[in-house]
Motif scaffolding. Structure first.
Motif, mmCIF file in Angstrom:
data_model
loop_
_atom_site.group_PDB
_atom_site.id
_atom_site.type_symbol
_atom_site.label_atom_id
_atom_site.label_comp_id
_atom_site.label_asym_id
_atom_site.label_seq_id
_atom_site.Cartn_x
_atom_site.Cartn_y
_atom_site.Cartn_z
ATOM 1 N N GLY A 203 8.665 -5.610 -5.408
ATOM 2 C CA GLY A 203 9.375 -6.378 -4.385
ATOM 3 C C GLY A 203 8.396 -6.979 -3.389
ATOM 4 N N THR A 204 7.281 -7.503 -3.896
ATOM 5 C CA THR A 204 6.272 -8.075 -2.998
ATOM 6 C C THR A 204 6.825 -9.327 -2.317
ATOM 7 O OG1 THR A 204 5.266 -9.655 -4.551
ATOM 8 C CG2 THR A 204 4.455 -7.376 -4.640
ATOM 9 N N THR A 205 6.086 -9.802 -1.327
ATOM 10 C CA THR A 205 6.511 -11.017 -0.628
ATOM 11 C C THR A 205 6.176 -12.260 -1.454
ATOM 12 O OG1 THR A 205 4.404 -11.133 0.525
ATOM 13 C CG2 THR A 205 6.192 -9.966 1.652
ATOM 14 N N ARG B 239 14.531 -12.164 3.138
ATOM 15 C CA ARG B 239 15.310 -11.154 2.407
ATOM 16 C C ARG B 239 16.019 -10.228 3.384
ATOM 17 N NH1 ARG B 239 10.933 -8.347 -1.446
ATOM 18 N NH2 ARG B 239 9.621 -8.735 0.351
ATOM 19 N N VAL C 243 11.957 -3.398 3.392
ATOM 20 C CA VAL C 243 12.161 -4.562 2.518
ATOM 21 C C VAL C 243 11.421 -4.289 1.227
ATOM 22 C CG1 VAL C 243 12.367 -7.071 2.688
ATOM 23 C CG2 VAL C 243 11.305 -5.833 4.538
ATOM 24 N N VAL D 217 3.883 -0.187 -2.043
ATOM 25 C CA VAL D 217 3.094 -0.362 -0.826
ATOM 26 C C VAL D 217 2.466 -1.752 -0.844
ATOM 27 C CG1 VAL D 217 2.545 2.084 -0.552
ATOM 28 C CG2 VAL D 217 1.083 0.661 -1.999
ATOM 29 N N THR D 218 1.825 -2.105 0.237
ATOM 30 C CA THR D 218 1.033 -3.329 0.234
ATOM 31 C C THR D 218 -0.399 -2.969 -0.179
ATOM 32 O OG1 THR D 218 0.554 -5.359 1.471
ATOM 33 C CG2 THR D 218 0.418 -3.273 2.708
ATOM 34 N N ASP E 187 8.045 -4.174 10.039
ATOM 35 C CA ASP E 187 9.170 -4.798 10.755
ATOM 36 C C ASP E 187 9.676 -3.933 11.903
ATOM 37 O OD1 ASP E 187 9.092 -6.793 8.761
ATOM 38 O OD2 ASP E 187 10.331 -5.545 7.463
ATOM 39 N N GLN F 144 2.380 -4.815 8.814
ATOM 40 C CA GLN F 144 3.126 -3.880 7.955
ATOM 41 C C GLN F 144 3.263 -2.521 8.676
ATOM 42 O OE1 GLN F 144 0.416 -5.706 6.022
ATOM 43 N NE2 GLN F 144 1.962 -7.270 6.006
ATOM 44 N N ASN G 23 1.815 -12.037 4.338
ATOM 45 C CA ASN G 23 2.993 -11.210 4.059
ATOM 46 C C ASN G 23 3.635 -10.754 5.369
ATOM 47 O OD1 ASN G 23 0.699 -9.687 4.557
ATOM 48 N ND2 ASN G 23 1.131 -8.117 3.036
ATOM 49 N N ALA G 24 2.831 -10.678 6.435
ATOM 50 C CA ALA G 24 3.345 -10.246 7.734
ATOM 51 C C ALA G 24 4.095 -11.388 8.396
ATOM 52 C CB ALA G 24 2.190 -9.811 8.626
ATOM 53 N N LEU H 37 3.623 1.673 4.184
ATOM 54 C CA LEU H 37 3.211 0.628 3.243
ATOM 55 C C LEU H 37 1.704 0.667 3.020
ATOM 56 C CD1 LEU H 37 5.405 -2.420 4.378
ATOM 57 C CD2 LEU H 37 5.627 -1.121 2.260
HETATM 58 P P1 IMP Z 1 2.996 -7.493 -0.558
HETATM 59 O O1 IMP Z 1 2.338 -7.059 0.690
HETATM 60 O O2 IMP Z 1 3.509 -8.915 -0.517
HETATM 61 O O3 IMP Z 1 2.161 -7.226 -1.759
HETATM 62 O O4 IMP Z 1 4.319 -6.592 -0.744
HETATM 63 C C1 IMP Z 1 4.247 -5.207 -1.013
HETATM 64 C C2 IMP Z 1 5.365 -4.456 -0.310
HETATM 65 O O5 IMP Z 1 5.164 -4.506 1.085
HETATM 66 C C3 IMP Z 1 6.761 -5.051 -0.545
HETATM 67 O O6 IMP Z 1 7.705 -3.988 -0.522
HETATM 68 C C4 IMP Z 1 6.986 -5.916 0.685
HETATM 69 O O7 IMP Z 1 8.351 -6.106 0.978
HETATM 70 C C5 IMP Z 1 6.296 -5.055 1.728
HETATM 71 N N1 IMP Z 1 5.821 -5.837 2.887
HETATM 72 C C6 IMP Z 1 4.734 -6.629 2.946
HETATM 73 N N2 IMP Z 1 4.594 -7.154 4.162
HETATM 74 C C7 IMP Z 1 5.619 -6.677 4.893
HETATM 75 C C8 IMP Z 1 5.994 -6.830 6.269
HETATM 76 O O8 IMP Z 1 5.348 -7.506 7.078
HETATM 77 N N3 IMP Z 1 7.104 -6.152 6.660
HETATM 78 C C9 IMP Z 1 7.811 -5.361 5.819
HETATM 79 N N4 IMP Z 1 7.492 -5.186 4.539
HETATM 80 C C10 IMP Z 1 6.402 -5.830 4.088
#
Ligand code: IMP
Length: 444
Positions: A121-123, A297, A267, A232-233, A8, A218, A33-34, A222
């Motif tokens: 706290g994944t998306t 969020r 986030v 992390v992602t 972000d 990301q 997720n982005a 992350l």
């Molecule tokens: P995931 O990528 O959905 O598995 O989420 C894993 C972590 O990465 C969580 O803390 C999310 O909030 C964070 N995250 C994933 N994509 C983004 C993004 O584009 N911006 C900020 N945080 C992200």
């Protein structure tokens, strides 16, 4: 171009700016997720998978093999752009990218709930489970969506296995393989005109000396390997990830540009040393409109963390930085920057490799004067109030990296280009403490 913090950072706007000089823009990791918000002529575009370069009709946009693709979301984005009169005939998708399936999404959400207070706290978009299947070698790839017999065989088996997890472990209803097979074959047909061998396409573009911009999603912290694991992602947003995720060699990358906000946000869960739980944190959130593009969020907000910044310079080999959202700090009487961490009674400028140490470090701050006047109309460094210039200079010096771009608002024109990050002189990787970061020749 990569994110130097926890995502972000405002990469969408910087990619959009740099896309002007790019013939090709490539996403190399991550999935839906982005989220990029780009404002052009007052119109707001929200994109999750398609590179923001799509707004330039002559720029080829590639979604590379290291990404994970949710075809339903991708097709919705294509439709949204079409409705706004933006063609997607210059969008290309790697045939080896992995596909996010409905069970990935369901399992992502169920696993998060199961983790309780250990949640990441994944998306909730199925990213982790899609990459997990890729590593487990049971994933579905884009090319599989165009092979009816193969997809039917694979999904009948995979969904039977996933249903066991959904039903027995998470008490969720099972999925119907036949429905999903039909649905995903239909997606495959719609995506077919965009599907290519993207590594070959990029190699040919390099041979023709075309300008290619690799757009990270990301951010560095992350990153699965180099971020704040386990918070992390599941992909590699760092610069090195561009080689693996796009299928190119490291010698093909000329420069690495980092993007960082003038403060820090995060986030999701996980340690965040400079987080503010006070009215200043709220002010950053309000003035910076810090709400996630993907999940809505509220982002956690805090002071700029130069320890993380220095780490991002090192891990990514940054040539320069773009600092975004400087204007968000406009009203503050004073501004703090974390210059070191205190860990177990010891002070260090280096990002700790140990998750335990990172979770328990306390920031060492330096306080700088604020400027308390608007900067949104500044277009050159000379237009900036003195304390704002000193703040930027302080950041450049402490992180040992030149600042090439300063962004002061969402619009394309609310930008100061200190030095053209693509065509300007390439800086030495190790920043010379003795030189002035502002002596670069002006951009013509
Ligand atoms: P995931 O990528 O959905 O598995 O989420 C894993 C972590 O990465 C969580 O803390 C999310 O909030 C964070 N995250 C994933 N994509 C983004 C993004 O584009 N911006 C900020 N945080 C992200």
């Amino acid at each position: 171009m990569i994110g130097a913090q926890w995502g972000d950072e405002g990469k969408g706007k910087i990619t959009d700016l740099l896309s002007k000089s790019a013939d090709v823009v490539v996403r190399y990791q991550g999935g839906v997720n982005a989220g990029h918000t780009v404002v052009v002529n007052g119109q707001t575009f929200k994109l999750h998978l398609i590179p923001s370069g799509i707004l330039y009709p002559d720029t080829e946009c590639i979604i590379g093999s290291g990404t994970v693709i949710d075809p339903q979301v991708l097709l919705e984005e294509i439709d949204q752009l079409t409705a706004l009169g933006i063609p997607s005939n210059h969008l290309f998708i790697s045939q080896t990218a992995h596909v996010t399936m409905p069970y990935h999404r369901l399992l992502d959400q169920a696993e998060e709930e199961f983790r309780g207070h250990h949640r990441i706290g994944t998306t909730g978009r199925g990213i982790g489970p899609t990459y997990a299947d890729k590593s487990e070698r049971t994933g579905v790839r884009v090319q599989d969506l165009m092979d009816p017999a193969g997809l039917a065989e694979q999904l009948t088996w995979t969904i039977t296995q996933k249903n066991l997890l959904l039903e027995k472990l998470y008490s969720l209803p099972p999925l119907d393989p036949a429905t999903i097979i039909d649905q995903y074959l239909a997606y495959g047909e719609r995506l077919r005109p965009h599907v290519v061998d993207s590594s070959l396409m990029l190699y040919e573009a390099v041979q023709k000396r075309r300008n290619i911009l690799f757009e990270g999603a990301q951010g560095t912290l992350l990153d699965l390997d180099h971020g704040t694991y386990p918070y992390v992602t599941s992909s590699n947003p760092v610069a090195g990830g561009a080689c693996v995720g796009a299928g190119i060699g490291p010698t093909m990358i000329d420069r690495v540009i980092g993007v960082a906000k003038a403060y820090t946000t995060r986030v999701g869960e996980g340690p965040f040393p400079t987080e503010l739980h006070d009215p200043i944190g709220q002010l950053l959130c309000d003035r910076g409109a810090e709400f996630g593009t993907t999940t809505g969020r509220q982002r956690r907000c805090g002071w700029f963390d130069a320890v993380i910044g220095r780490y991002a310079v090192r891990i990514n080999g940054l040539d320069c930085l773009a600092i975004t959202k400087l204007d968000v700090l406009d009203t503050l009487p004073e501004i703090k920057v974390c210059v070191a961490y205190r860990i177990d009674g010891r002070v260090t400028q280096h990002f700790p490799n140990s998750a335990r140490q990172f979770a328990h470090c306390t920031p060492v701050y330096e306080t700088l004067p604020g400027w308390q006047q608007p900067t949104t109309d500044c277009r050159t460094l000379e237009d900036l109030p003195r304390p704002a210039l000193s703040y930027l200079k302080f950041l450049a010096e402490i992180m040992e990296v030149p600042i090439a771009i300063v962004s002061l608002g969402a619009s394309r024109d609310q930008t100061i280009i200190v030095e053209d990050p693509i065509h300007g002189p390439k800086r030495a990787l190790l920043y010379d403490q003795g030189t002035d970061p502002w002596v670069a020749p002006p951009v013509t």
